[in-house]
Design an enzyme around this catalytic site. Structure first.
Site, mmCIF file in Angstrom:
data_model
loop_
_atom_site.group_PDB
_atom_site.id
_atom_site.type_symbol
_atom_site.label_atom_id
_atom_site.label_comp_id
_atom_site.label_asym_id
_atom_site.label_seq_id
_atom_site.Cartn_x
_atom_site.Cartn_y
_atom_site.Cartn_z
ATOM 1 N N THR A 96 28.470 5.512 50.310
ATOM 2 C CA THR A 96 28.563 4.193 50.502
ATOM 3 C C THR A 96 29.497 3.930 51.697
ATOM 4 O O THR A 96 30.366 4.995 52.043
ATOM 5 C CB THR A 96 29.165 3.365 49.543
ATOM 6 O OG1 THR A 96 30.791 3.713 49.116
ATOM 7 C CG2 THR A 96 28.362 3.821 47.904
ATOM 8 N N ASP A 97 29.634 2.903 52.276
ATOM 9 C CA ASP A 97 30.674 2.682 53.075
ATOM 10 C C ASP A 97 31.790 2.065 51.966
ATOM 11 O O ASP A 97 31.816 2.008 50.916
ATOM 12 C CB ASP A 97 30.127 1.557 54.093
ATOM 13 C CG ASP A 97 31.150 1.688 55.523
ATOM 14 O OD1 ASP A 97 32.290 2.298 55.212
ATOM 15 O OD2 ASP A 97 31.057 1.164 56.461
ATOM 16 N N TRP A 98 32.974 1.884 52.818
ATOM 17 C CA TRP A 98 34.250 1.435 52.234
ATOM 18 C C TRP A 98 33.968 0.326 51.263
ATOM 19 O O TRP A 98 33.552 -0.819 51.329
ATOM 20 C CB TRP A 98 35.151 0.991 53.333
ATOM 21 C CG TRP A 98 36.536 0.694 52.837
ATOM 22 C CD1 TRP A 98 37.088 -0.640 52.588
ATOM 23 C CD2 TRP A 98 37.625 1.746 52.768
ATOM 24 N NE1 TRP A 98 38.357 -0.365 52.058
ATOM 25 C CE2 TRP A 98 38.779 0.939 52.610
ATOM 26 C CE3 TRP A 98 37.566 2.934 53.241
ATOM 27 C CZ2 TRP A 98 39.956 1.739 52.301
ATOM 28 C CZ3 TRP A 98 38.918 3.563 53.010
ATOM 29 C CH2 TRP A 98 40.148 2.982 52.635
ATOM 30 N N GLU A 99 34.190 0.520 49.828
ATOM 31 C CA GLU A 99 34.218 -0.395 48.906
ATOM 32 C C GLU A 99 32.873 -1.248 48.607
ATOM 33 O O GLU A 99 32.920 -2.260 48.122
ATOM 34 C CB GLU A 99 35.085 -1.582 49.042
ATOM 35 C CG GLU A 99 36.643 -1.386 48.626
ATOM 36 C CD GLU A 99 37.489 -2.528 48.731
ATOM 37 O OE1 GLU A 99 37.095 -3.502 49.356
ATOM 38 O OE2 GLU A 99 38.691 -2.492 48.155
ATOM 39 N N ASP A 100 31.755 -0.535 49.123
ATOM 40 C CA ASP A 100 30.664 -1.328 49.098
ATOM 41 C C ASP A 100 29.977 -1.659 47.613
ATOM 42 O O ASP A 100 29.023 -2.347 47.678
ATOM 43 C CB ASP A 100 29.645 -0.766 50.269
ATOM 44 C CG ASP A 100 29.866 -1.234 51.472
ATOM 45 O OD1 ASP A 100 30.034 -2.474 51.552
ATOM 46 O OD2 ASP A 100 29.807 -0.590 52.540
#
Ligand code: BGC
Length: 753
Positions: free
Chosen positions: A309-313
């Protein structure tokens, strides 16, 4: 008449289809099988498997608060114990604010890997980082131009070299995983991450993709290579509003024809990991979309590695996107869609929710196995099971002169000469030069974001021996005088009377324009113009009636239409990195001959953002005869101190079958007495097609080096399958008919039967 349909034609897999149905007919293997990994998996608990699927921010295991660590930075042994022995985390990353010496990296990686391999579940952690344009979070790491500048070299060899040096220096810092390259196409100049792309064209970006993946990755276990992370899959770069992480609406046909080929190319080159687009495409957050993450990525493209995932996604699925009511539901949606690893990154809510979902039977343990297999397989490919801690003494070339030279060469070849009235450049050796403007004395503006910190604005870690533009001009202008006055920062005037007085004394004024380093949401803009203070600066200087040379270090093509007339020469620098000052100084004094070409269309007006491969209706307003496509400079444009002349464009045949290759030949002469490099660009127009054709598409290029007076014959092969487009059924097709080949101003027709 259409006779043959091609699926995945640009993707290297050519299947003749008899049906036009959009359904996938075959599925490619998507999970690696390895006996050693099966044995490890067999001994793992649910908690340990979920741990492998978790990536945390280093702040979580450090002394101090998240985003506000105590200095000097240290790992907190209780938090580290918890991460490794209780949560069994599989991966750690860090972003802005943490630039360390190699010695500090050695200490960190050794502590983490010792804990992970001797305690916990004895599986090494895979550390990942954003070494976006060089290993930017290690003090003294070699910094290259940002991707947009690398694309402007039109020289894949330089791009491959930059990637292999970056891989080496990552490994020298103990880091085996790089969240790079960005394979999103740069077709939205407003977007804050435009500079992170290889520009607007599919063919150019695919060539750079091949080079960068081969530069980063090598054979399994190679201690100087890293796992690449192609990002951000899929459709991230085209937000309708131009603002980062806002909705993209991209029809499937366009998604496949423009935004997918770079990713397919990277997968074909063996890219080991992928990061997912934080945003939504056609109303669905990509992290929640099984059609993109499983059907397309796994079954169709055959990707075997880690989907991160990307950041906090996952959190964003309920917090921002509102497609889940809480974290538990968000985790279920993301895992069902096809995520393998969560860049969590600041808490363990992902772990708790996923464990609960497995224990309650809503997600199967087999689903965890699938992701863990991929994660363990990538760790094995990177040699982490055998060498979790590298031999830090094995990297004598870290920050070496050889690496600096490669970065400088890349910066030199990226510089794009957009204007050179009356051959004002190169400058005469004895002239007195005034250097001014916000990028004249700032390494930060030359480097842009992802440099020592996320936004790249902190100066404390700047490379000691890298020269700013004014320092480099002083070094290279040995027989003339150099004066400096800032004149302005990015947004504020600075001592204008001093500047005007110095301008009176100078023979030539070099104005170094710039944009504030920024990326992602902090880089969102509301206007594409250069800040007004810099435009004013040019107006004041223009009144002096002296030759003006402008240098531009921009994150994206800021409009120059209203000030271009005030300057005699423009060198577009993109974000050239630490070596950009030196490259520019060499360029203006003729020590090098500029050879960069724009990897995007340079807009003339902020409301006319039309790429070069637009449709005919975007070119000409047929009712009023107005030229609607009127960029400041065309894609592929760039001047040289040499004069190149093209002649005798020819093909090996006039009629081709879909399996054939078009052999394009043209003569090129350097009609000046100055050695120079030219990028020969082959464009092809599909004259008539069922899906409205583009006015032209780049289908091949090569960069050649010619001595003054030298003449050569260039040969470029274009497989006919490269002329395919995505048809009404969303499948690739080469449609028989007439095509026109263009090289420079020459053109020649051909027929495909
Ligand atoms: C960016 C990614 C980056 C990640 C980790 C995100 O905000 O979108 O490109 O790799 O942070 O730093």
């Amino acid at each position: 008449m259409r006779t043959t349909h091609w699926l995945g034609i640009l993707f290297g897999v050519c299947l003749i289809l008899t049906s036009c149905s959009g359904e996938k007919t075959t599925s490619r293997a998507t999970t690696p099988q390895d006996p050693q990994i099966e044995e490890i998996l067999a001994g793992m608990t649910i908690e340990q498997k979920v741990g492998q699927m978790t990536q945390i921010n280093i702040d979580v295991i450090s002394v101090g608060e998240i985003y506000n660590l105590e200095e000097p930075h240290r790992l907190d042994s209780i938090k580290l114990d918890s991460a490794i022995k209780h949560y069994f985390v599989g991966s750690i990353l860090n972003v802005g604010g943490h630039t360390y010496t190699r010695e500090h990296w050695q200490e960190l990686i050794t502590q983490i890997q010792t804990k992970a391999t001797e305690e916990g579940n004895h599986i090494p952690v895979i550390y990942g980082i954003d070494a976006i344009h060089g290993v930017n979070y290690t003090v003294d790491g070699t910094l290259f131009p940002q991707q947009i500048g690398q694309a402007a070299t039109w020289n894949p060899e330089l791009v491959q070299k930059a990637a292999s040096i970056t891989a080496y220096e990552c490994r020298a810092s103990g880091i085996p995983w790089n969240f790079s390259p960005v394979l999103d196409l740069g077709r939205q100049p407003l977007w804050s991450r435009f500079f992170e792309t290889y520009g607007e064209d599919v063919h150019l970006a695919r060539s750079m993709t091949r080079a960068v993946i081969n530069g980063y990755q090598g054979e399994p276990g190679d201690p100087v290579k890293v796992a690449a992370c192609m990002k951000h899959f899929l459709g991230y770069s085209m937000p309708l509003s131009g603002k980062d992480r806002t909705p993209a609406w991209i029809p499937e046909r366009q998604l496949r024809e423009y935004f997918l080929p770079t990713f397919q190319e990277a997968i074909d080159q063996g890219a080991l990991t992928v990061m997912i687009n934080s945003g939504e495409v056609n109303g669905i957050p990509v992290h929640a979309d099984p059609d993109i993450l499983t059907k397309l990525l796994r079954h169709e493209l055959g990707f075997k590695g880690i989907a991160l995932t990307d950041w906090e996604d996952i959190i964003k699925l309920y917090r921002d996107h509102k497609v889940a009511k809480d974290m538990r539901e968000a985790v279920k949606i993301a895992i069902d869609a096809g995520i393998d690893m969560s860049m969590t990154p600041n808490d363990y809510t992902f772990n708790e929710a996923l464990i609960d979902l497995v224990k309650s039977g809503e997600i199967s343990e087999e689903r965890l196995n699938e992701s863990c297999r991929r994660i363990l397989w990538v760790k094995k490919q990177m040699g982490l099971f055998d060498h979790p801690i590298p031999d830090f003494d094995d990297y004598p070339l870290f920050a070496s002169q050889a690496h600096r030279d490669a970065a400088r060469l890349t910066a030199e070849e990226s510089l794009t000469l957009l204007k050179n009235d009356d051959q004002v450049l190169p400058l005469d050796s004895g002239v007195s030069v005034l250097v001014c403007g916000p990028s004249a004395n700032s390494l930060n503006v030359l480097n842009g974001a992802w440099t020592h910190t996320w936004q790249g604005r902190d100066e404390q870690y700047n490379t000691g021996d890298a020269l700013t533009i004014v320092e480099a001009i002083r070094k290279h202008h040995v027989s003339g005088t150099v004066d400096y006055a800032a004149g302005s920062t990015i947004y504020q005037p600075v001592d204008l009377p001093e500047l005007m007085e110095k301008a009176d004394r100078a023979d030539v004024i070099v104005v170094c324009l710039g944009e504030e380093p920024s990326t992602e949401k902090p880089g969102d803009i509301d206007a594409l113009e250069l800040p007004i203070v810099q435009r004013d600066l040019l107006r004041y200087l223009a009144a002096k009636d002296k030759p003006i040379v402008a240098f531009c270090a921009f994150n994206r093509p800021l409009i120059m239409n209203d000030f271009e007339v005030f300057v005699d020469a423009i060198v577009y620098g993109y974000l050239p990195g630490d070596q950009g000052g030196e490259a520019f100084a060499k360029c203006i004094f003729g020590e090098i001959n500029p050879s960069g070409k724009l990897p995007f269309t340079y807009p003339r007006y902020p409301a006319s953002l039309v790429p070069y491969d637009h449709k005919y209706t975007e070119t000409l307003d047929i009712h009023f005869g107005r030229e609607a496509f009127n960029p400041q400079w065309e894609f592929g444009f760039g001047l040289s101190y040499s004069t190149f002349e093209y002649s005798d464009l020819r093909l090996d045949r006039t009629v081709y079958g879909v399996q054939d290759t078009i052999h394009v030949m043209v003569d090129l002469a350097n009609a000046s007495d100055i050695r120079g490099k030219e990028v020969v660009q082959v464009y092809i127009t599909d004259e008539v097609a069922r899906i409205t054709p583009s006015v032209k598409r780049l289908r091949g290029f090569t960069k050649v080096d010619l001595a003054g007076g030298e003449k050569t014959s260039i040969e470029i092969d274009v497989p006919v399958r490269e002329l395919a487009f995505v048809d009404v059924d969303n499948k690739w097709v080469v449609e028989p008919g007439v095509f026109t080949v263009h090289v420079d101003t020459l053109q020649i027709p051909l027929e495909v039967k």
